[in-house]
Design a protein around this motif. Structure first.
Motif, PDB file in Angstrom:
ATOM      1  N   PHE A 121      13.851  19.421  -2.410  1.00 39.40           N
ATOM      2  CA  PHE A 121      13.033  18.306  -1.920  1.00 39.40           C
ATOM      3  C   PHE A 121      12.050  18.805  -0.860  1.00 39.40           C
ATOM      4  CE2 PHE A 121      11.887  14.871   0.839  1.00 39.40           C
ATOM      5  CZ  PHE A 121      11.694  13.793  -0.012  1.00 39.40           C
ATOM      6  N   ALA A 122      12.563  19.573   0.104  1.00 41.10           N
ATOM      7  CA  ALA A 122      11.704  20.063   1.189  1.00 41.10           C
ATOM      8  C   ALA A 122      10.590  20.947   0.627  1.00 41.10           C
ATOM      9  CB  ALA A 122      12.544  20.832   2.204  1.00 41.10           C
ATOM     10  N   GLU A 123      10.939  21.834  -0.293  1.00 42.67           N
ATOM     11  CA  GLU A 123       9.931  22.739  -0.859  1.00 42.67           C
ATOM     12  C   GLU A 123       8.856  21.957  -1.610  1.00 42.67           C
ATOM     13  OE1 GLU A 123       8.838  25.828  -4.242  1.00 42.67           O
ATOM     14  OE2 GLU A 123       9.852  23.900  -4.411  1.00 42.67           O
ATOM     15  N   ALA A 124       9.262  20.932  -2.358  1.00 46.10           N
ATOM     16  CA  ALA A 124       8.299  20.118  -3.099  1.00 46.10           C
ATOM     17  C   ALA A 124       7.346  19.396  -2.152  1.00 46.10           C
ATOM     18  CB  ALA A 124       9.036  19.106  -3.985  1.00 46.10           C
ATOM     19  N   TYR A 125       7.871  18.879  -1.044  1.00 49.88           N
ATOM     20  CA  TYR A 125       7.033  18.188  -0.068  1.00 49.88           C
ATOM     21  C   TYR A 125       6.093  19.163   0.641  1.00 49.88           C
ATOM     22  CZ  TYR A 125       8.071  13.202   0.325  1.00 49.88           C
ATOM     23  OH  TYR A 125       8.105  11.842   0.132  1.00 49.88           O
ATOM     24  N   LEU A 126       6.614  20.330   1.010  1.00 47.62           N
ATOM     25  CA  LEU A 126       5.788  21.313   1.701  1.00 47.62           C
ATOM     26  C   LEU A 126       4.628  21.760   0.828  1.00 47.62           C
ATOM     27  CD1 LEU A 126       8.528  23.537   3.407  1.00 47.62           C
ATOM     28  CD2 LEU A 126       7.124  21.756   4.458  1.00 47.62           C
ATOM     29  N   LYS A 127       4.863  21.904  -0.453  1.00 49.07           N
ATOM     30  CA  LYS A 127       3.798  22.311  -1.383  1.00 49.07           C
ATOM     31  C   LYS A 127       2.679  21.274  -1.443  1.00 49.07           C
ATOM     32  CE  LYS A 127       5.913  25.550  -4.625  1.00 49.07           C
ATOM     33  NZ  LYS A 127       6.311  25.780  -6.035  1.00 49.07           N
ATOM     34  N   LYS A 128       3.019  20.019  -1.154  1.00 48.17           N
ATOM     35  CA  LYS A 128       2.021  18.948  -1.151  1.00 48.17           C
ATOM     36  C   LYS A 128       1.375  18.774   0.224  1.00 48.17           C
ATOM     37  CE  LYS A 128       2.411  17.316  -5.397  1.00 48.17           C
ATOM     38  NZ  LYS A 128       1.274  17.213  -6.335  1.00 48.17           N
ATOM     39  N   LYS A 187       0.828  -1.203   0.000  1.00 48.65           N
ATOM     40  CA  LYS A 187       0.000   0.000   0.000  1.00 48.65           C
ATOM     41  C   LYS A 187       0.864   1.254   0.000  1.00 48.65           C
ATOM     42  CE  LYS A 187      -4.042  -1.970   2.355  1.00 48.65           C
ATOM     43  NZ  LYS A 187      -4.847  -1.961   3.620  1.00 48.65           N
ATOM     44  N   LEU A 188       1.929   1.235   0.800  1.00 52.33           N
ATOM     45  CA  LEU A 188       2.841   2.374   0.854  1.00 52.33           C
ATOM     46  C   LEU A 188       3.516   2.584  -0.501  1.00 52.33           C
ATOM     47  CD1 LEU A 188       4.515   1.695   4.325  1.00 52.33           C
ATOM     48  CD2 LEU A 188       2.946   3.572   3.776  1.00 52.33           C
ATOM     49  N   ALA A 189       3.921   1.488  -1.132  1.00 46.66           N
ATOM     50  CA  ALA A 189       4.589   1.581  -2.439  1.00 46.66           C
ATOM     51  C   ALA A 189       3.650   2.186  -3.481  1.00 46.66           C
ATOM     52  CB  ALA A 189       5.067   0.203  -2.876  1.00 46.66           C
ATOM     53  N   LYS A 190       2.387   1.797  -3.435  1.00 41.26           N
ATOM     54  CA  LYS A 190       1.422   2.294  -4.419  1.00 41.26           C
ATOM     55  C   LYS A 190       1.117   3.776  -4.224  1.00 41.26           C
ATOM     56  CE  LYS A 190      -0.856  -2.098  -5.463  1.00 41.26           C
ATOM     57  NZ  LYS A 190      -2.115  -2.868  -5.447  1.00 41.26           N
ATOM     58  N   SER A 191       1.306   4.263  -3.005  1.00 40.84           N
ATOM     59  CA  SER A 191       1.048   5.680  -2.725  1.00 40.84           C
ATOM     60  C   SER A 191       2.349   6.486  -2.660  1.00 40.84           C
ATOM     61  CB  SER A 191       0.286   5.823  -1.412  1.00 40.84           C
ATOM     62  OG  SER A 191       1.039   5.293  -0.329  1.00 40.84           O
ATOM     63  N   SER A 192       3.417   5.947  -3.244  1.00 37.89           N
ATOM     64  CA  SER A 192       4.726   6.596  -3.198  1.00 37.89           C
ATOM     65  C   SER A 192       4.689   7.999  -3.799  1.00 37.89           C
ATOM     66  CB  SER A 192       5.745   5.738  -3.962  1.00 37.89           C
ATOM     67  OG  SER A 192       6.979   6.404  -4.077  1.00 37.89           O
ATOM     68  N   ALA A 193       5.394   8.916  -3.150  1.00 33.69           N
ATOM     69  CA  ALA A 193       5.543  10.264  -3.702  1.00 33.69           C
ATOM     70  C   ALA A 193       6.549  10.226  -4.855  1.00 33.69           C
ATOM     71  CB  ALA A 193       6.025  11.222  -2.616  1.00 33.69           C
ATOM     72  N   THR A 194       6.529  11.273  -5.676  1.00 32.17           N
ATOM     73  CA  THR A 194       7.477  11.385  -6.783  1.00 32.17           C
ATOM     74  C   THR A 194       8.602  12.323  -6.386  1.00 32.17           C
ATOM     75  OG1 THR A 194       5.731  11.007  -8.411  1.00 32.17           O
ATOM     76  CG2 THR A 194       7.763  12.003  -9.216  1.00 32.17           C
ATOM     77  N   PHE A 195       9.826  11.886  -6.542  1.00 31.40           N
ATOM     78  CA  PHE A 195      10.997  12.661  -6.149  1.00 31.40           C
ATOM     79  C   PHE A 195      10.988  14.031  -6.819  1.00 31.40           C
ATOM     80  CE2 PHE A 195      15.669  13.505  -6.529  1.00 31.40           C
ATOM     81  CZ  PHE A 195      15.942  13.568  -5.174  1.00 31.40           C
ATOM     82  N   LEU A 196      11.095  15.093  -5.998  1.00 32.95           N
ATOM     83  CA  LEU A 196      11.106  16.489  -6.440  1.00 32.95           C
ATOM     84  C   LEU A 196       9.847  16.887  -7.204  1.00 32.95           C
ATOM     85  CD1 LEU A 196      14.829  16.890  -7.609  1.00 32.95           C
ATOM     86  CD2 LEU A 196      13.840  17.392  -5.370  1.00 32.95           C
ATOM     87  N   ASN A 197       8.794  16.062  -7.128  1.00 30.55           N
ATOM     88  CA  ASN A 197       7.550  16.314  -7.869  1.00 30.55           C
ATOM     89  C   ASN A 197       7.784  16.448  -9.377  1.00 30.55           C
ATOM     90  OD1 ASN A 197       5.921  16.215  -5.626  1.00 30.55           O
ATOM     91  ND2 ASN A 197       5.742  18.432  -5.392  1.00 30.55           N
ATOM     92  N   MET A 198       8.799  15.757  -9.894  1.00 32.24           N
ATOM     93  CA  MET A 198       9.135  15.854 -11.312  1.00 32.24           C
ATOM     94  C   MET A 198       8.872  14.522 -11.991  1.00 32.24           C
ATOM     95  SD  MET A 198      12.621  18.167 -11.177  1.00 32.24           S
ATOM     96  CE  MET A 198      12.550  18.497 -12.955  1.00 32.24           C
ATOM     97  N   GLU A 199       8.165  14.572 -13.111  1.00 32.36           N
ATOM     98  CA  GLU A 199       7.732  13.377 -13.810  1.00 32.36           C
ATOM     99  C   GLU A 199       8.896  12.492 -14.227  1.00 32.36           C
ATOM    100  OE1 GLU A 199       4.606  10.947 -15.046  1.00 32.36           O
ATOM    101  OE2 GLU A 199       4.565  12.842 -13.922  1.00 32.36           O
TER     102      GLU A 199
END
Length: 362
Positions: A116-123, A73-85
């Motif tokens: 990385f921190a900024e991308a996570y904070l935006k989410k 379940k965690l793997a399927k909901s994985s975030a994307t590194f730096l929010n970049m495709e």
């Protein structure tokens, strides 16, 4: 007996008593450490004698099945590194994973932490940064400047407007971004000793077990600055780092967030250099990392190369991806960016050539 004679005697006696107390404390500390290590070895030896091989099958299977379902379940909901495709399906950015990010001096570690921190904070996510490299205000400033599209370069060029924006955003950012620096404990050693890092990890684990909302990612910048052990001061640094790697490998299964380790790399001497051999003082970290990425800055072309040196689950070993770089931010390295960069380089080259022509005319 005169005071001139008795005072030096009293002073010598007091110094002797103080020295004895210090020697006692040193001996006691050494004996306590050795005794604790002995008890740990004895407990391990005892446990070896009662291994439950072939026993409790249903109970163990149920526990492992539950852990497996949770992990998938965690793997399927994985975030994307730096929010970049471009990083999608390449970085195992979910709990129980250790992501190693290596770079040579001045080629991207601090920039990556901020991005990385900024991308996570935006989410809307929460991030914990354990730093022994940058001062907390520099980390916060980088993020504030990323939010506003400003380049964070020279401190003496920061404007009053930018200072006011930092003051406004610091409290908002710090609600979801915790920065632990070496003096966080008021004394020092919080992020440069094995026990300091261990205490941070154990503290947030206890907080999580007591109901606190966990952090969504743990960043340690950077591992080679963890140099000593408080409890066992005679350990060489490689031994300290070896203990750190083993601890984090076990800890990653107890806390619901991925751990990102930032590492110093030696300069390469050629194509045959092993990535593992270039990791300063901590080759063994490769045994603990599930993903290892080398970051290489190409300043002339305003791009960064991300080389996947290890990828246990994503199947991206040996490949490289590129990102553009603009005002401290990693952006898509697409045709539009490449064209803009080429035109900028041509304009700079043309201006330089004209400058030489006019110099000769004088």
């Amino acid at each position: 007996m005169s005071d001139e004679l008795t005072n030096p005697i009293k002073s010598a006696i007091a110094e002797g008593e103080a020295l004895q107390e210090k020697e006692y404390e040193l001996r006691k500390t050494r004996v306590d450490v050795q005794h604790r290590e002995l008890k740990e070895r004895q407990e391990q030896q005892k446990a070896f004698g009662v291994l439950p091989i072939g026993q409790n099958i249903e109970e163990r299977a149920a526990r492992l099945s539950e852990e497996n379902e949770e992990y998938i379940k965690l793997a399927k909901s994985s975030a994307t590194f730096l929010n970049m495709e471009i990083f999608k399906d390449k970085v195992a950015l979910f709990p129980r994973n250790i992501i190693l990010i290596g770079a040579e001096t001045g080629t991207g570690k601090s920039t990556t932490v901020a991005n990385f921190a900024e991308a996570y904070l935006k989410k809307g996510r929460r991030v914990l940064v354990i730093t022994n490299e940058e001062y907390p205000t520099d980390i916060l400033n980088r993020i504030v400047f990323l939010f506003n599209g400003w380049a964070y370069t020279n401190h003496d060029e920061v404007t009053d407007e930018q200072l006011a924006e930092c003051k406004r955003l610091y409290p908002q950012i710090m609600k979801r971004l915790e920065i632990i620096d070496d003096k966080f404990n008021g004394i020092g050693g919080t992020t440069t000793t094995f026990e300091g890092i261990q205490s941070v990890c154990n503290t947030i684990t206890t907080q999580f077990q007591n109901g606190s909302v966990p952090y969504d990612a743990i960043l340690i910048d950077y591992v080679q600055n963890v140099k000593t052990s408080v409890e066992i001061p005679h350990l060489a640094q490689w031994q300290v780092l070896d203990r750190l790697g083993a601890f984090l490998d076990n800890w990653k299964g107890t806390y619901p967030a991925p751990t990102l380790l930032f590492s110093q790399l030696k300069a390469t001497n050629g194509d045959n250099d092993s990535f593992k051999d270039r990791i300063e003082k901590f080759k063994a970290v490769m045994n603990h990392a599930t993903t290892a990425i080398e970051v290489k800055a190409d300043r002339e072309n305003l791009r960064t190369e991300w080389i996947f040196r290890k990828n246990r689950f994503k199947g991206a070993v040996g490949i490289s991806v590129f990102t553009g770089y603009e005002k401290g931010r990693y952006i898509d390295y697409d045709q539009e960016f490449m064209t803009k960069t080429r035109l900028r380089k041509e304009a700079k080259s043309h201006a330089s050539m004209l400058g030489h022509v006019f110099d000769k005319g004088e």
